[in-house]
Design an enzyme around this catalytic site. Structure first.
Site, PDB file in Angstrom:
ATOM      1  N   ASP A   1       7.208   4.103   3.325  1.00  0.00           N
ATOM      2  CA  ASP A   1       5.790   4.349   3.061  1.00  0.00           C
ATOM      3  C   ASP A   1       5.026   4.459   4.377  1.00  0.00           C
ATOM      4  O   ASP A   1       4.931   3.484   5.131  1.00  0.00           O
ATOM      5  CB  ASP A   1       5.225   3.193   2.213  1.00  0.00           C
ATOM      6  CG  ASP A   1       3.963   3.569   1.466  1.00  0.00           C
ATOM      7  OD1 ASP A   1       3.263   4.485   1.919  1.00  0.00           O
ATOM      8  OD2 ASP A   1       3.678   2.941   0.440  1.00  0.00           O
ATOM      9  N   ASP A   2       4.516   5.643   4.684  1.00  0.00           N
ATOM     10  CA  ASP A   2       3.718   5.894   5.906  1.00  0.00           C
ATOM     11  C   ASP A   2       4.543   5.771   7.184  1.00  0.00           C
ATOM     12  O   ASP A   2       4.037   5.298   8.206  1.00  0.00           O
ATOM     13  CB  ASP A   2       2.521   4.935   5.984  1.00  0.00           C
ATOM     14  CG  ASP A   2       1.507   5.146   4.890  1.00  0.00           C
ATOM     15  OD1 ASP A   2       1.662   6.101   4.105  1.00  0.00           O
ATOM     16  OD2 ASP A   2       0.550   4.357   4.810  1.00  0.00           O
TER      17      ASP A   2
ATOM     18  N   CYS B   1       0.182   9.614  -0.406  1.00  0.00           N
ATOM     19  CA  CYS B   1       1.265   8.971  -1.139  1.00  0.00           C
ATOM     20  C   CYS B   1       1.572   9.525  -2.531  1.00  0.00           C
ATOM     21  O   CYS B   1       2.628  10.085  -2.770  1.00  0.00           O
ATOM     22  CB  CYS B   1       0.953   7.483  -1.226  1.00  0.00           C
ATOM     23  SG  CYS B   1       1.988   6.557  -2.334  1.00  0.00           S
TER      24      CYS B   1
ATOM     25  N   HIS C   1       3.291   3.664  -8.345  1.00  0.00           N
ATOM     26  CA  HIS C   1       2.050   4.362  -7.961  1.00  0.00           C
ATOM     27  C   HIS C   1       1.883   5.724  -8.629  1.00  0.00           C
ATOM     28  O   HIS C   1       1.364   6.668  -8.036  1.00  0.00           O
ATOM     29  CB  HIS C   1       1.949   4.512  -6.440  1.00  0.00           C
ATOM     30  CG  HIS C   1       0.522   4.610  -5.958  1.00  0.00           C
ATOM     31  ND1 HIS C   1       0.163   5.236  -4.781  1.00  0.00           N
ATOM     32  CD2 HIS C   1      -0.636   4.177  -6.505  1.00  0.00           C
ATOM     33  CE1 HIS C   1      -1.136   5.170  -4.614  1.00  0.00           C
ATOM     34  NE2 HIS C   1      -1.651   4.529  -5.647  1.00  0.00           N
TER      35      HIS C   1
ATOM     36  N   ASP D   1       7.160   9.155   2.500  1.00  0.00           N
ATOM     37  CA  ASP D   1       6.289   9.850   1.554  1.00  0.00           C
ATOM     38  C   ASP D   1       5.258  10.734   2.245  1.00  0.00           C
ATOM     39  O   ASP D   1       4.689  11.637   1.640  1.00  0.00           O
ATOM     40  CB  ASP D   1       5.599   8.863   0.609  1.00  0.00           C
ATOM     41  CG  ASP D   1       4.741   7.836   1.333  1.00  0.00           C
ATOM     42  OD1 ASP D   1       4.804   7.749   2.574  1.00  0.00           O
ATOM     43  OD2 ASP D   1       4.013   7.087   0.639  1.00  0.00           O
ATOM     44  N   ASN D   2       4.982  10.474   3.504  1.00  0.00           N
ATOM     45  CA  ASN D   2       4.066  11.297   4.301  1.00  0.00           C
ATOM     46  C   ASN D   2       4.199  10.871   5.756  1.00  0.00           C
ATOM     47  O   ASN D   2       4.976   9.966   6.081  1.00  0.00           O
ATOM     48  CB  ASN D   2       2.609  11.161   3.829  1.00  0.00           C
ATOM     49  CG  ASN D   2       2.162   9.735   3.577  1.00  0.00           C
ATOM     50  OD1 ASN D   2       1.938   9.335   2.430  1.00  0.00           O
ATOM     51  ND2 ASN D   2       2.038   8.959   4.637  1.00  0.00           N
TER      52      ASN D   2
END
Length: 440
Positions: free
Chosen positions: A11-12, A57, A118, A265-266
């Protein structure tokens, strides 16, 4: 014998936050953030041009689970998932929509999500409603690493549809659950494990910060605390957990028949290293959408190979379904393409466009070959990424014909998708939010 799948999503995480992609410490020296992922890259394939479907996300996760442009669903348009002023029902993933886990489950696969969902909260949405046979994790955009509470102070750790309490650092708790799932598998039945870590998402806390968490909690905001050392330790904790999962595969004799994919995710944000790219999370510059990407499949992939094929998150959905011999749902054709040819030929490069759009900063982007069209803040750009990965030399005036061609290609792509609703906007889950004082 069925091929198994483990899809690991950070994540990130920034492009150069792993050792094998160029991680550096505060002194500029090579940082040992990810020894197990570096080893996985040496045993498999590293993709230098992997892109997330979005620079935020939830949209990327919509694309991954459906294998389709996230913009086809309201929830995938942008964050947050709620409607105007929170008055509408949350726009989550419709339980009736076919998904990667539902299609594999129907084909006899065991399916599990460990970690972040999410894609809409219970009771209207959830992993068990969208094809996962098992779920251990959380529903919201992020939770505290020790209290396991979301930004509104509510406990958000679940076993299936039931709340569950676990002591410990979230990354380790998720790694434990993933290892347990692998240990319960056998060679007679294929499985899909989606392991979606919170790390290295904010709040900036390592395994050793249990006492620090409640001290920081009152009034804690996204810009509070953290350091490069803390951030890199968070990555290292995740790397250790991934190593344990890979060891469990080996011990069960399942490693050769399991495709393991790791990505983000990004793009990264506050403490991330996105070198050599500019931009970060929420940008359609390369730093916001170019992500680290590693795959390992001993039975079908040459070790130590490097692939230069541009690809999107949703391509892995098509890849896993193709490898499992499972077809797409007739009324929901895939937008992603299978990357299986790249496993044999890392230079394989199909002719296709990759495209993105966001209301944030009025962004739009399209990549065709080495060329990228970008619009941001009312300005338009044309970059040759083969010569200028940092997107510094605007070629729009020198290549007006190509500029028109790519702009028009983006317009035609956009025309075939639902428009972004006016209430959709980018929202960082922890901005101006308060985390609970208690660690229990």
């Amino acid at each position: 014998m069925a091929t198994n799948f483990i899809f690991i999503l950070a994540d990130d995480l920034g492009y150069a936050d792993l050792g094998c992609t160029g991680a550096r410490d505060a002194q500029g020296k090579a940082a040992n953030t990810s020894p197990r992922l570096d080893r996985m890259a040496a045993e498999g394939m590293r993709f230098t041009q992997g892109y997330s479907n979005s620079s935020v996300c939830s949209p990327t996760r919509f694309a991954l689970i459906t294998g389709r442009w996230q913009y086809r669903l309201r929830g995938g348009a942008e964050e947050p998932l709620s409607g105007p002023a929170g008055g509408d029902k949350v726009h989550g993933l419709p339980p009736t929509h076919p998904t990667l886990p539902s299609l594999l489950h129907e084909a006899g696969y065991a399916t599990a999500l460990v970690g972040k969902w999410h894609l809409g909260p219970a009771p209207d949405f959830g992993p068990l409603k969208s094809g996962y046979g098992e779920f251990f994790g959380y529903h919201s955009g992020g939770i505290d690493y020790f209290s396991h509470r979301n930004p509104r102070g509510k406990h958000d750790l679940w076993q299936g549809d039931d709340p569950v309490h676990r002591e410990g650092y979230l990354t380790d708790v998720l790694s434990d659950a993933a290892v347990d799932f692998v240990n319960r598998q056998n060679a007679d039945k294929g499985f899909l494990l989606s392991l979606h870590y919170s790390a290295p998402h904010w709040p900036w806390l390592t395994r050793d910060d249990a006492t620090l968490s409640p001290q920081l909690a009152p009034g804690l905001k996204h810009t509070d605390g953290g350091s490069l050392v803390t951030y890199q330790r968070m990555i290292h904790h995740m790397d250790e957990g991934i190593g344990r999962v890979l060891d469990a595969l080996e011990a069960k004799g399942l490693a050769d028949d399991t495709l393991v994919v790791f990505t983000s995710d990004n793009g990264g944000e506050r403490f991330s290293n996105n070198w050599p790219f500019v931009g970060e999370k929420m940008d359609l510059l390369e730093g916001g959408i170019r992500v680290p990407l590693i795959a390992r499949w001993p039975r079908g992939m040459r070790s130590g190979s490097v692939c230069t094929t541009p690809n999107l998150t949703m391509d892995w959905t098509a890849t896993m379904l193709a490898l499992a011999g499972v077809g797409e749902a007739p009324d929901y054709p895939l937008d992603g393409i299978s990357l299986l040819p790249a496993f044999k030929d890392p230079l394989w490069n199909p002719s296709r466009d990759l495209a993105w759009r966001m209301t944030h900063r009025q962004q739009r982007a399209l990549r065709r070959g080495d060329w990228k069209y970008l619009a941001m803040d009312g300005h338009e750009y044309l970059f040759n990424l083969a010569e200028d990965e940092r997107e510094r030399a605007n070629r729009a005036e020198r290549e007006p014909g190509r500029m028109v061609e790519l702009r028009e290609a983006w317009r035609l792509w956009n025309e075939h998708l639902p428009s972004i609703p006016g209430d959709a906007q980018v929202h960082l889950a922890f901005d101006e939010s308060v985390l609970p004082k208690s660690t229990h």
